[in-house]
Design a protein around this motif. Structure first.
Motif: not given
Length: 96
Positions: A35-53
């Motif tokens: 779950e911790r890895a998911w939150y880190k992955f999610r943050d990268e998707l949102v902040n680095d790739l600008n995915l609107p999730i």
């Protein structure tokens, strides 16, 4: 490693489009990560790739907050369109 990330992104995109990610804990299990890895992955998707999730507690799923599509891979440009492109041709000289 890159193949796993690619497969994970494809699967995640599918789950989001189907509104079937489940809670963060459920999604992390589906993706085979903590779950911790998911939150880190999610943050990268949102902040680095600008995915609107974002997480929707009503549907208990992550959702796209904007219309669009997320794609990853290589798309070949047809020869007629490639002939009209100028960018990058000079870079080939540096690699030769």
């Amino acid at each position: 490693m890159l193949f796993k990330v690619h497969q994970r992104l494809i699967y995640l995109n599918h789950l989001i489009k189907q509104r079937a990610t489940g809670s963060p804990r459920e999604l992390s299990r589906k993706l085979g990560i903590t779950e911790r890895a998911w939150y880190k992955f999610r943050d990268e998707l949102v902040n680095d790739l600008n995915l609107p999730i974002d997480y929707c507690p009503h549907s208990r799923s992550y959702v796209y907050t904007e219309e669009g599509s997320f794609e990853i891979g290589f798309k070949k440009i047809p020869a007629d369109k490639a002939a009209k492109l100028n960018g990058g041709k000079g870079m080939l000289l540096h690699w030769a």
